[in-house]
Enzyme design. Structure first.
Site, PDB file in Angstrom:
ATOM      1  N   ARG A   1      -9.933  39.339 -33.328  1.00 15.63           N
ATOM      2  CA  ARG A   1      -9.070  39.529 -34.444  1.00 15.63           C
ATOM      3  C   ARG A   1      -9.848  39.255 -35.729  1.00 15.63           C
ATOM      4  NH1 ARG A   1      -3.388  39.298 -37.123  1.00 15.63           N
ATOM      5  NH2 ARG A   1      -2.961  39.961 -35.012  1.00 15.63           N
TER       6      ARG A   1
ATOM      7  N   HIS B   1      -4.766  48.168 -34.313  1.00 19.64           N
ATOM      8  CA  HIS B   1      -4.241  47.281 -33.653  1.00 19.64           C
ATOM      9  C   HIS B   1      -3.556  47.906 -32.189  1.00 19.64           C
ATOM     10  CE1 HIS B   1      -2.568  43.433 -32.385  1.00 19.64           C
ATOM     11  NE2 HIS B   1      -2.074  43.082 -33.401  1.00 19.64           N
TER      12      HIS B   1
ATOM     13  N   ARG C   1       1.378  35.748 -32.663  1.00 19.52           N
ATOM     14  CA  ARG C   1       1.950  36.696 -31.591  1.00 19.52           C
ATOM     15  C   ARG C   1       0.711  37.196 -30.882  1.00 19.52           C
ATOM     16  NH1 ARG C   1       6.445  36.358 -34.318  1.00 19.52           N
ATOM     17  NH2 ARG C   1       4.966  35.585 -36.033  1.00 19.52           N
ATOM     18  N   THR C   2      -0.290  37.818 -31.344  1.00 20.13           N
ATOM     19  CA  THR C   2      -1.323  38.392 -30.782  1.00 20.13           C
ATOM     20  C   THR C   2      -2.015  37.364 -29.876  1.00 20.13           C
ATOM     21  OG1 THR C   2      -1.403  40.208 -32.483  1.00 20.13           O
ATOM     22  CG2 THR C   2      -3.280  40.049 -31.005  1.00 20.13           C
TER      23      THR C   2
ATOM     24  N   LYS D   1     -21.558  27.158 -39.064  1.00 23.56           N
ATOM     25  CA  LYS D   1     -22.758  26.953 -39.495  1.00 23.56           C
ATOM     26  C   LYS D   1     -23.659  28.157 -39.821  1.00 23.56           C
ATOM     27  CE  LYS D   1     -23.466  23.199 -36.082  1.00 23.56           C
ATOM     28  NZ  LYS D   1     -23.732  22.652 -34.683  1.00 23.56           N
TER      29      LYS D   1
END
Lengths: 352, 352, 352
Positions: free
Chosen positions: B144, B172, B95-96, B123
């Site tokens: 995120r 959020h 969604r985000t 890495k």
């Protein structure tokens, strides 16, 4: 400011210089600036350092510099509208991938983000067939591949230009070009400089491309190759040098060496490269070597006031974060130059 | 062919509102509309609820609403041409991720789709280096990350704005803002409402951001926290409330409670959150809790005619599909509001 | 607010055909050409072959052909500015994925590149919820799914058009359409041709869509189904034929057969399809079958001078690379037609 072409909007050759925005708050400035593409790149693949001469390199650097200043003052270059790039990355990468994507998008083009792991390439298709597929839908490819020969296969199969984003231990020409742009911009010139390449010079394709570009197109004062024998510069790279150049080899970074250099270019050391080396003692050497080649704030105490430290990144511990705030640490700016060098290249490849 | 406007194209301050299309069948309407960005967001990162005051929130909601109506009547807002966004998602999300991408693309910007799993982040690069890399090629990041502290690290390392797309159990904020937009649009106001937050209030960053926005900027009548003790709202969230507010706690959804609420905001319950809880009986409680908090068509029989059910989604079985066709089910519309809230935010961040 | 140019731009019907470029070296030609969308596709999902009649197919082919010639002579069709497409690929694909992305980008639209593996779809969301989510942020979906029924679920849940990019062993209608475009362009007509479909006709959704389109909309002379019984064309596909057609079945490619065909359309044979077949001897048959159906340079010695070999690709060894340089090998050109057919479809779906 002249916008002469506008009067000709309705005729058949109505090439219009457009400036527009979409609100009174956000202004989009479309280029009224004339960018001059590097003509020799028109419609060409970018495969290796050897395809560029001094004029090409100078022109690319000038174009990239102009684009940087234009974009950073808010300009939008919408030259590649309707063009599509597909990055084909058969190997880990974030820098080369993201900067090619960013460059294409900033030029107004589109990018097909194919996840190679979930694509039909898993169904055992040959590289030639994959290349033919992707070039059916796109106008330029960027190829990163663990095998050196893959590039040639791709260029042969492709009806559109292929950008070499690194082919095995072969070359990484756009990295070499952005390195030159960085040196030129940071130090004002490339000629006359003492350049030290440090780290895994055997497997590092970056230093292969860069050293060829440096030696064959500029008059550098000295090239210092700092690496233990097991990962020293391969003979075929040295054989590609077309001009005499003073070459010095060293196994470690010494005070004397650091005092002399204008460019200290270090690369990642990978343990796995040591274990697969022919020298049986190589792996045992790894920790010693790491200490001998590490660059930290102390190393820079010896260095000139006007010099730069470069690294293609990502780094592990061969380049300490203690160096980051030193104004001579050019490696973050180096990435930024990569965006504009790749814009200059893509723009030129698509020029009509 | 209409070429009337062209004569006026050469004005030196020709910030032109362009309307054009490319065929007589598909019409692209460029914005002649003046969108007013939220000035306090200009060039800023979006980190947490606390950075927004009531005026900011109202302005963002108004802007998002205007953009929604403009876009849904066929308008094209091409404001972010030449700008590049890179989403850096170190944690599952659709969604985000998709709504930030959709928002950027609908504003005319470009998106670099980096697959973190096949990138050089594997890495062992530090987050700071990754951030510096990505911001070399892009004009805004969306982050995120499973760890709360990652946001601060990123904001510190980044020369460009960072959008917090969820940091661990932290915040959020863009979700909170779209939730406010949903409530305001669906019910006409936020002030005076009874809002129930249901589910895992301990780990749900969504309800952390939302409750701060609600309490500190609006005069809500009552905040009902419906959750078993083990996953109740953390004290530090309550401590962030800067105004007195009537808070009620409940362990289950009762008829009485449901009758009173204007907004029934439920979130996902995750078994794994219970097992890692301090309370040893927590896991055993899970099934009971699930039943106590579940919302289905029967729950809504108790509810007012004018109220809404919200959920940040994805849902598992705490919100039954039997509710989907009820006009009070606002959660699908809530996602759509997310697109336009993120457009309003990005537009404002880039405003000049 | 500077709105001077607007007075002349604000004519309500000022749909302007814009041509512009951004430098004097790179010319972007915007369409002054009027492309005529296929009206019956306006706002519609593309689900199956049966939704297209002969007029639709002819119109789509004409539109795709026009777009191809326009784009290949340097034109830019910027019709879908501000529109967003999300490909939802629950199954491996590179061709369908990349060509839909390329088509959308070449029309000026944007693409949300969601990695299904790292998305919240992994959190166990239902397909309906996923569809509702993605359509909150995008204007068209492309769905590829291993289960045939998924398409219907998606179309039901979606408020925006859904392009079927292959649903299990069901259909692949856009592939069927690009195949018709290929035949029509390469051979000048579809009517009157002898068409042989070779390979796994049971599981190959491509040949299901194509054979329905061919039989129901054109007057083909003969349809030859070349496959062993275990993977012959399913009865429900034959039942969908609405016109009488001469059907011939063969278990192998014979000289006589090859001599007659105008279109030799071969598909991938998959060992795993044989082992899961009802016939217990199927797996044992696989190697024989492979040899019987293989097309190589020798096969083409028997063929007409004017005929074509097609393959939806990827290929394994049923189609040898020895055929690649034969002018009758149309399979690489076939992929390219796919780009323009999908452009024609997307353009029509979005037409106002």
């Amino acid at each position: 400011m002249q916008t002469k072409p506008l009067a000709h909007f309705s005729n058949k050759l109505n090439y219009l210089f457009a400036r527009y925005d979409v609100s009174s708050f956000i202004f989009i400035r479309m280029s009224q600036h004339t960018f001059r593409p590097v003509a020799s790149l028109r419609g060409k693949s970018v495969e290796k350092a050897a395809q560029f001469n001094r004029t090409d390199i100078d022109d690319l650097c000038n174009l990239a510099t102009e684009m940087k200043s234009f974009v950073e003052s808010g300009g939008v270059i919408d030259a590649l509208r309707g063009k599509v790039m597909t990055p084909l990355f058969f190997e880990n990468s974030s820098r080369t991938y993201s900067s090619f994507c960013g460059a294409m998008l900033k030029l107004g083009g589109g990018v097909v983000s194919l996840n190679l792991e979930t694509s039909s390439i898993a169904k055992g298709e040959t590289l030639s067939d994959t290349i033919r597929t992707m070039t059916s839908y796109s106008d330029v490819l960027v190829l990163r591949h663990p095998q050196q020969e893959a590039l040639e296969t791709a260029v042969k199969a492709s009806p559109v230009p292929v950008m070499n984003g690194g082919n095995g231990t072969g070359e990484h020409p756009t990295q070499g070009l952005l390195d030159i742009l960085t040196i030129r911009t940071e130090l004002g010139t490339v000629d006359g400089l003492v350049v030290a390449l440090v780290g895994d010079l055997k497997n590092g394709r970056t230093v292969h491309s860069l050293s060829k570009l440096l030696v064959n197109n500029f008059d550098i004062a000295e090239l210092i190759l700092v690496a233990p024998d097991v990962v020293q510069m391969p003979q075929e790279v040295l054989d590609a040098f077309q001009k005499p150049v003073k070459i010095t080899r060293a196994a470690a970074l010494s005070e004397d060496l650091v005092r002399r250099v204008d460019v200290l270019y270090t690369t990642r050391l990978q343990k796995e490269r040591f274990s697969s080396a022919e020298d049986a003692n190589a792996l045992a050497l790894f920790d010693t070597v790491k200490a001998d080649l590490r660059i930290n704030a102390d190393t820079l105490k010896w260095a000139k006031e006007k010099m730069i430290v470069m690294h293609p990144l990502p780094r592990v511990d061969e380049l300490c974060t203690s160096v980051d705030d030193d104004p001579r640490a050019a490696y973050f700016r180096q990435m930024r130059f990569g965006l504009f060098m790749r814009m200059a290249i893509l723009f030129s490849v698509f020029s009509a």
